[in-house]
Design a protein around this motif. Structure first.
Motif, PDB file in Angstrom:
ATOM      1  N   ASP A  98       0.700  -1.132   0.082  1.00 40.06           N
ATOM      2  CA  ASP A  98      -0.151  -0.044  -0.016  1.00 40.06           C
ATOM      3  C   ASP A  98       0.908   1.394  -0.116  1.00 40.06           C
ATOM      4  OD1 ASP A  98      -2.212  -1.790  -0.090  1.00 40.06           O
ATOM      5  OD2 ASP A  98      -2.711  -1.388   2.185  1.00 40.06           O
ATOM      6  N   GLY A  99       1.951   1.317   0.757  1.00 41.83           N
ATOM      7  CA  GLY A  99       2.810   2.393   0.840  1.00 41.83           C
ATOM      8  C   GLY A  99       3.571   2.707  -0.504  1.00 41.83           C
ATOM      9  N   ALA A 100       3.897   1.907  -1.131  1.00 40.55           N
ATOM     10  CA  ALA A 100       4.618   1.728  -2.531  1.00 40.55           C
ATOM     11  C   ALA A 100       3.671   2.051  -3.702  1.00 40.55           C
ATOM     12  CB  ALA A 100       5.309   0.385  -2.879  1.00 40.55           C
ATOM     13  N   SER A 101       2.417   1.743  -3.588  1.00 38.84           N
ATOM     14  CA  SER A 101       1.340   2.089  -4.418  1.00 38.84           C
ATOM     15  C   SER A 101       1.134   3.715  -4.128  1.00 38.84           C
ATOM     16  CB  SER A 101      -0.044   1.239  -4.307  1.00 38.84           C
ATOM     17  OG  SER A 101      -0.950   1.786  -4.896  1.00 38.84           O
ATOM     18  N   THR A 102       0.997   4.385  -3.005  1.00 41.40           N
ATOM     19  CA  THR A 102       0.607   5.415  -2.703  1.00 41.40           C
ATOM     20  C   THR A 102       1.783   6.250  -3.273  1.00 41.40           C
ATOM     21  OG1 THR A 102      -0.672   5.054  -0.692  1.00 41.40           O
ATOM     22  CG2 THR A 102       0.288   6.930  -0.852  1.00 41.40           C
ATOM     23  N   PHE A 103       3.105   5.822  -2.979  1.00 41.67           N
ATOM     24  CA  PHE A 103       4.321   6.761  -3.419  1.00 41.67           C
ATOM     25  C   PHE A 103       4.152   6.868  -4.939  1.00 41.67           C
ATOM     26  CE2 PHE A 103       8.522   7.016  -4.802  1.00 41.67           C
ATOM     27  CZ  PHE A 103       8.969   8.153  -4.095  1.00 41.67           C
ATOM     28  N   GLU A 104       3.852   5.800  -5.712  1.00 37.88           N
ATOM     29  CA  GLU A 104       3.631   5.892  -7.268  1.00 37.88           C
ATOM     30  C   GLU A 104       2.561   6.967  -7.436  1.00 37.88           C
ATOM     31  OE1 GLU A 104       2.865   1.813  -8.864  1.00 37.88           O
ATOM     32  OE2 GLU A 104       4.852   1.212  -8.174  1.00 37.88           O
ATOM     33  N   LYS A 105       1.411   6.774  -6.837  1.00 33.37           N
ATOM     34  CA  LYS A 105       0.407   7.639  -6.995  1.00 33.37           C
ATOM     35  C   LYS A 105       1.007   9.118  -6.911  1.00 33.37           C
ATOM     36  CE  LYS A 105      -3.446   4.573  -5.851  1.00 33.37           C
ATOM     37  NZ  LYS A 105      -4.511   4.248  -5.199  1.00 33.37           N
ATOM     38  N   LEU A 106       1.629   9.268  -5.862  1.00 35.58           N
ATOM     39  CA  LEU A 106       2.076  10.673  -5.358  1.00 35.58           C
ATOM     40  C   LEU A 106       3.035  11.435  -6.438  1.00 35.58           C
ATOM     41  CD1 LEU A 106       2.612  10.437  -1.467  1.00 35.58           C
ATOM     42  CD2 LEU A 106       1.137  12.191  -2.699  1.00 35.58           C
ATOM     43  N   MET A 107       3.675  10.274  -6.821  1.00 34.70           N
ATOM     44  CA  MET A 107       4.760  10.788  -7.830  1.00 34.70           C
ATOM     45  C   MET A 107       4.080  11.317  -9.312  1.00 34.70           C
ATOM     46  SD  MET A 107       7.723  10.984  -6.740  1.00 34.70           S
ATOM     47  CE  MET A 107       7.259  11.672  -5.278  1.00 34.70           C
ATOM     48  N   ALA A 139       1.114  12.530  -9.320  1.00 38.86           N
ATOM     49  CA  ALA A 139      -0.033  13.662  -9.106  1.00 38.86           C
ATOM     50  C   ALA A 139       0.288  14.838 -10.004  1.00 38.86           C
ATOM     51  CB  ALA A 139      -0.080  13.994  -7.588  1.00 38.86           C
ATOM     52  N   LYS A 140      -0.609  15.364 -10.332  1.00 36.62           N
ATOM     53  CA  LYS A 140      -0.404  16.649 -11.216  1.00 36.62           C
ATOM     54  C   LYS A 140      -0.612  18.059 -10.579  1.00 36.62           C
ATOM     55  CE  LYS A 140      -0.470  14.085 -15.029  1.00 36.62           C
ATOM     56  NZ  LYS A 140       0.495  13.767 -15.564  1.00 36.62           N
ATOM     57  N   SER A 141      -1.080  17.925  -9.324  1.00 33.64           N
ATOM     58  CA  SER A 141      -1.329  19.179  -8.562  1.00 33.64           C
ATOM     59  C   SER A 141      -0.833  18.931  -7.383  1.00 33.64           C
ATOM     60  CB  SER A 141      -2.605  19.528  -8.867  1.00 33.64           C
ATOM     61  OG  SER A 141      -3.784  18.987  -8.035  1.00 33.64           O
ATOM     62  N   LEU A 142      -0.841  19.917  -6.270  1.00 34.25           N
ATOM     63  CA  LEU A 142      -0.586  19.898  -4.838  1.00 34.25           C
ATOM     64  C   LEU A 142      -1.901  19.423  -4.009  1.00 34.25           C
ATOM     65  CD1 LEU A 142       1.799  20.193  -2.950  1.00 34.25           C
ATOM     66  CD2 LEU A 142       0.861  22.588  -2.605  1.00 34.25           C
ATOM     67  N   ASP A 143      -3.011  19.849  -4.633  1.00 37.50           N
ATOM     68  CA  ASP A 143      -4.116  19.415  -4.089  1.00 37.50           C
ATOM     69  C   ASP A 143      -4.446  17.905  -4.189  1.00 37.50           C
ATOM     70  OD1 ASP A 143      -4.829  22.197  -3.180  1.00 37.50           O
ATOM     71  OD2 ASP A 143      -6.229  22.369  -5.113  1.00 37.50           O
ATOM     72  N   LYS A 144      -4.249  17.390  -5.317  1.00 40.68           N
ATOM     73  CA  LYS A 144      -4.303  15.787  -5.775  1.00 40.68           C
ATOM     74  C   LYS A 144      -3.389  15.146  -4.954  1.00 40.68           C
ATOM     75  CE  LYS A 144      -5.959  12.238  -7.664  1.00 40.68           C
ATOM     76  NZ  LYS A 144      -7.313  11.780  -7.390  1.00 40.68           N
ATOM     77  N   ALA A 145      -2.269  15.703  -4.696  1.00 41.47           N
ATOM     78  CA  ALA A 145      -1.068  14.846  -3.910  1.00 41.47           C
ATOM     79  C   ALA A 145      -1.476  14.979  -2.274  1.00 41.47           C
ATOM     80  CB  ALA A 145       0.210  15.864  -3.887  1.00 41.47           C
ATOM     81  N   PHE A 146      -2.373  15.888  -1.770  1.00 37.30           N
ATOM     82  CA  PHE A 146      -2.858  16.404  -0.403  1.00 37.30           C
ATOM     83  C   PHE A 146      -3.862  15.187  -0.458  1.00 37.30           C
ATOM     84  CE2 PHE A 146      -1.102  20.549   0.211  1.00 37.30           C
ATOM     85  CZ  PHE A 146      -0.161  20.253   0.954  1.00 37.30           C
ATOM     86  N   GLU A 147      -4.693  15.104  -1.294  1.00 38.03           N
ATOM     87  CA  GLU A 147      -5.934  14.032  -1.262  1.00 38.03           C
ATOM     88  C   GLU A 147      -5.225  12.479  -1.181  1.00 38.03           C
ATOM     89  OE1 GLU A 147      -9.353  12.759  -4.337  1.00 38.03           O
ATOM     90  OE2 GLU A 147      -8.689  14.676  -4.513  1.00 38.03           O
ATOM     91  N   ILE A 148      -4.078  12.244  -2.187  1.00 37.52           N
ATOM     92  CA  ILE A 148      -3.718  10.945  -2.076  1.00 37.52           C
ATOM     93  C   ILE A 148      -3.209  10.531  -0.722  1.00 37.52           C
ATOM     94  CG2 ILE A 148      -1.700   9.331  -3.151  1.00 37.52           C
ATOM     95  CD1 ILE A 148      -2.374  11.014  -5.659  1.00 37.52           C
ATOM     96  N   GLN A 149      -2.392  11.804  -0.082  1.00 35.42           N
ATOM     97  CA  GLN A 149      -1.616  11.445   1.262  1.00 35.42           C
ATOM     98  C   GLN A 149      -2.876  11.286   2.295  1.00 35.42           C
ATOM     99  OE1 GLN A 149       1.365  10.798   1.617  1.00 35.42           O
ATOM    100  NE2 GLN A 149       1.357  10.815   3.828  1.00 35.42           N
ATOM    101  N   THR A 150      -3.950  12.216   2.158  1.00 35.51           N
ATOM    102  CA  THR A 150      -4.985  11.827   3.397  1.00 35.51           C
ATOM    103  C   THR A 150      -5.677  10.637   3.311  1.00 35.51           C
ATOM    104  OG1 THR A 150      -5.046  14.448   3.164  1.00 35.51           O
ATOM    105  CG2 THR A 150      -7.024  13.067   4.049  1.00 35.51           C
TER     106      THR A 150
END
Length: 110
Positions: A47-56, A58-69
């Motif tokens: 799950d952590g690796a998958s989330t890291f891939e999604k964060l990398m 991410a097209k915007s800072l808002d999307k990155a915050f959403e993924i992290q949250t």
């Protein structure tokens, strides 16, 4: 005197049998716990690796915050569920390990 010695031997054998059954229960319970913890650790890393891939990606800072949250929320919920499950497994382990001694305790308290 011989009867007393035979009774003592019988008691010793019964106690050893109960101890071996209890040890078997502990062994089985710890194997279940080890398997459960290994599976949880593997899933957590995936799950952590998958989330890291999604964060990398991410097209915007808002999307990155959403993924992290979302990741933090799901990780916390998963941890609480796992802790509850492990607690139940430990309780079952204790009950199973005590079962061989129930008869001896009942005899001793009469």
């Amino acid at each position: 005197m011989i009867n007393g010695f035979e009774d003592f031997q019988k008691l010793g054998k019964e106690n050893m049998d109960q101890a071996m059954k209890s040890f078997g229960s502990f062994n089985k319970g710890f194997q279940v716990l080890a398997t459960e913890m290994a599976d949880y650790s593997k899933k957590s890393l995936e799950d952590g690796a998958s989330t890291f891939e999604k964060l990398m990606s991410a097209k915007s800072l808002d999307k990155a915050f959403e993924i992290q949250t979302d990741y933090v929320k799901s990780s916390y919920e998963g941890f609480v569920a796992q802790a509850t499950k492990v607690g139940e497994l430990y309780a079952d382990l204790a009950k199973d390990a005590y079962k061989p001694f129930e008869g001896a305790v009942a005899k001793a308290t009469k």
